[in-house]
Design an enzyme around this catalytic site. Structure first.
Site: not given
Ligand code: COA
Length: 627
Positions: A112, A125, A346, A431, A555
């Site tokens: 940054y 963003p 950011h 998802p 993201s």
């Molecule tokens: N079967 C059924 N449900 C499932 C599943 C499966 N096999 N795998 C995951 N799920 C569910 C999870 O339990 C979760 O449920 P909830 O909505 O009730 O909490 C949901 O699906 C979402 O999980 P998933 O899609 O696997 O993603 P996540 O929430 O673990 O997110 C990342 C993954 C990488 C996006 C997250 O770890 C992250 O780092 N987020 C921040 C990103 C960021 O900083 N972005 C900004 C950049 S500027």
């Protein structure tokens, strides 16, 4: 989303954190004297062999067999016992022992503050809020007044330490980014920027309202330090609208310039006493609210894409790009046709704290109290700028440059209506991983080759944690795309999808736990530079260069409301793709550069939608065949 340019080197911590020293694994964050303490583990340094093995797996789909042989030798030499890799690893482990987060300062500075391209499009963003349909100017101003009141209400909760700790699964996350959003400003320097944080002992009491390229200081608390009611704020906004007169010179476009150019112009601008006072008032404000004017004819773009462009760059110097101060961490934007949202600088924070702020505001606006009375505050004050001949020259070039940037960015934003995360969960798949595989598939569909693919993973389960890369392009993602495009059975397609999703989910788990490839390798490179050592061959190898040239920058930024984040691509021949998975639909903000003949955001959007539909159809068909 992150900018990756610049030779990273470690320098001092931001002044905000200097004010509140740490003890052991405890972080102290504060605004207005309220303290929050978090006990969080430190970011680990992954074992060298583990990273190198993983690295080899991730580069394989992107290089030829011949290149892979060379890379394997380079990696083996780097990781050999007693080799340069081990030496760098031990230096990095030493750094990790003496810092709260071995990567944080490198990242803040390298990604940054030392990044010299404009923050506009390249780094900051846009976040599009649920679209509005203003029937009158009064409706629009009422929305804007409630937006301000909602943001201040959120800040009050922060000050009272009443924002719940964000969690990833069961893990509490580092909350310090939440406290760096209000009152923060990136200050341009000649070769490097700095971050200005509000003084917690003398917290700001004003915001800036930008209208017709003029900047107004608006005090938003009464004499008893109560937040002004939205009715009172509405009166103040009306005052601004009525007194604005003709548009001013679009001085705000200076903040969309190359950072060295802006740093030099800032110095010149500050030589004038009145300018200095105005710059200080902007710097110390809580945030900006931009009451935008009309946009040029944007053709037949849909409403979401229009709003995305409005939040990312403001559509040029003749439209709203000068009605911004891109250095400010948060700028709320209220367009004249109902495009509403924000853009944020950011460097102090990732998307999730900003999305959390948005959800609070949207919720507040829906339930805003009907009370329109209350509170007294002085009239808004129009800030004065005296523009010298030299600054005027820079301003002219800045106008041209922002207009070129605006012309070059293509965005195509949409809602996948067919299904959302509930359907994917019902298929017992993650998802996020599923969406990532759809993006890989869409790229392969268009380009007939895989693209290096960056997904942001949060490492905020660690103290001062920021991000790691999930390398979404994998052997499995390529096999999946090929299977989908080949004449294979639905059973084979579903099997390939499941394997690709499982592989991606596994990488995600490792990345959020600090065991990705990219930050560790970058750390090894930077520690070599810091110690005056040669940069190892590994970092000059085709595999490293190609796998770091992130043609797809993605993201997940999930908001509860109907919203999405959006940004420009990371590389000239790449795509930006940010998404918000909602229960029954998914919002996407996608982008490409028009100057690149190989990429096209609209085509990408179509390929993405088609990919989602085909994946769905294969799953449903296999499911039906089992009934
Ligand atoms: N079967 C059924 N449900 C499932 C599943 C499966 N096999 N795998 C995951 N799920 C569910 C999870 O339990 C979760 O449920 P909830 O909505 O009730 O909490 C949901 O699906 C979402 O999980 P998933 O899609 O696997 O993603 P996540 O929430 O673990 O997110 C990342 C993954 C990488 C996006 C997250 O770890 C992250 O780092 N987020 C921040 C990103 C960021 O900083 N972005 C900004 C950049 S500027």
């Amino acid at each position: 989303m992150t900018s990756l340019v610049g030779l990273f080197r470690a320098v001092a911590r931001p002044s905000f954190l200097k004010t509140f020293p740490r003890s052991e694994a405890k972080i102290t964050v504060a605004m207005r004297g309220i303290m929050t303490q978090q006990n969080l583990p430190h970011l680990p340094v992954p074992p060298l062999k583990k990273t190198l093995d993983k690295y080899l797996r991730t580069v394989k789909p992107l290089i030829t067999d011949e290149e892979f042989k060379i890379t394997s030798n380079v990696v083996a030499k780097f990781g050999a016992p007693g080799g340069v890799g081990e030496k760098l690893q031990s230096l990095l482990e030493k750094r990790a022992k003496s810092t709260t987060n071995w990567f944080a300062d490198w990242w803040l500075n390298g990604a940054y503050l030392e990044f010299r391209s404009p923050v506009t499009v390249y780094s900051s963003p846009g976040l599009v809020f649920p679209l509005q349909n203003f029937k009158s100017s009064d409706e629009r101003l009422t929305y804007a007044a409630k937006m301000i009141a909602g943001a201040l209400d959120y800040k009050k909760k922060l000050d009272e330490d009443a924002i719940p700790v964000e969690k990833l699964g069961k893990d509490p996350l580092d909350m310090s980014q939440y406290y760096k959003v209000f009152g923060t400003c990136r200050m341009p320097g000649l070769t490097k920027d700095t971050l200005h944080f509000a003084d917690p002992n003398n917290p700001p009491r004003h915001i800036i309202v930008a209208h017709k390229n003029h900047f107004y200081k608006l005090i938003v608390y009464d004499d008893n330090n109560n937040i002004l009611s939205w009715g009172k704020l509405l009166q103040q906004l009306n005052e601004i609208i009525q007194s604005a007169g003709e548009p001013g010179p679009p001085i705000g476009v200076l903040t969309a310039e190359n950072r060295n150019v802006w740093g030099k112009a800032f110095k010149k601008l500050s030589e004038d006493r009145e300018n200095m006072e105005s710059l200080d008032i902007i710097k110390n404000s809580l945030f900006l609210l931009c009451l935008d004017g009309p946009n040029p004819d944007l053709g037949n773009l849909n409403f979401q894409t229009r709003a995305a462009l409005q939040t990312v760059h403001g559509n040029g110097s003749e439209a709203n790009s000068g009605n911004r101060w891109f250095d400010k961490t948060v700028q709320f934007i209220v367009g004249d046709k109902g495009e509403v949202g924000l853009t944020y600088e950011h460097s102090p924070a990732e998307g999730p704290p900003i999305a959390f702020l948005m959800d609070h505001i949207v919720n507040y606006i829906e339930k805003a109290p009907s009370d329109v009375a209350g509170g007294k505050s002085p009239k808004p004050e129009k800030l004065k700028f005296n523009i010298s001949g030299k600054v005027q020259k820079v301003l002219e070039t800045a106008k041209e440059n922002v207009d070129k940037l605006v012309d070059d960015l293509e965005m195509s934003c949409f809602t996948l209506k067919a299904y959302g995360k509930e359907f994917i969960k019902s298929q017992r798949m993650s998802p996020d991983s599923y969406i990532q595989m759809a993006i890989q598939f869409a790229f392969y569909r268009i380009h007939n080759e895989p693209g290096a693919h960056y997904e942001t993973a949060s490492t905020r389960k660690y103290l001062d944690g920021r991000t790691e890369v999930i390398r979404s392009c994998s052997l499995e993602s390529v096999a999946f795309a090929k299977t989908m495009l080949g004449s294979k059975s639905n059973e084979e397609k579903v099997k390939a999808l499941q394997e690709a999703v499982t592989g991606h989910k596994q990488y995600t788990i490792e990345a959020v736990n600090g065991f990705g490839v990219d930050r560790h390798l970058l750390g090894l490179k930077l520690i070599a530079i810091e110690n005056g050592m040669d940069i190892p061959t590994l970092f000059m190898d085709t595999a490293y260069i190609r796998s770091s040239h992130m043609r797809i920058s993605t993201s997940q930024v999930s908001g509860k409301c109907d919203s999405f984040m959006c940004y420009g691509p990371l590389v000239v021949d790449g795509y930006g793709c940010c998404y918000n998975p909602l229960p029954n639909e998914i919002n996407f903000g996608t982008s490409a550069y028009k100057s690149c003949p190989d990429t096209n955001a609209e085509k990408f959007r179509q390929a993405l939608e088609k990919s989602f539909i085909e994946m769905h159809d294969a799953l449903v068909s296999v499911q039906k065949s089992k009934l």
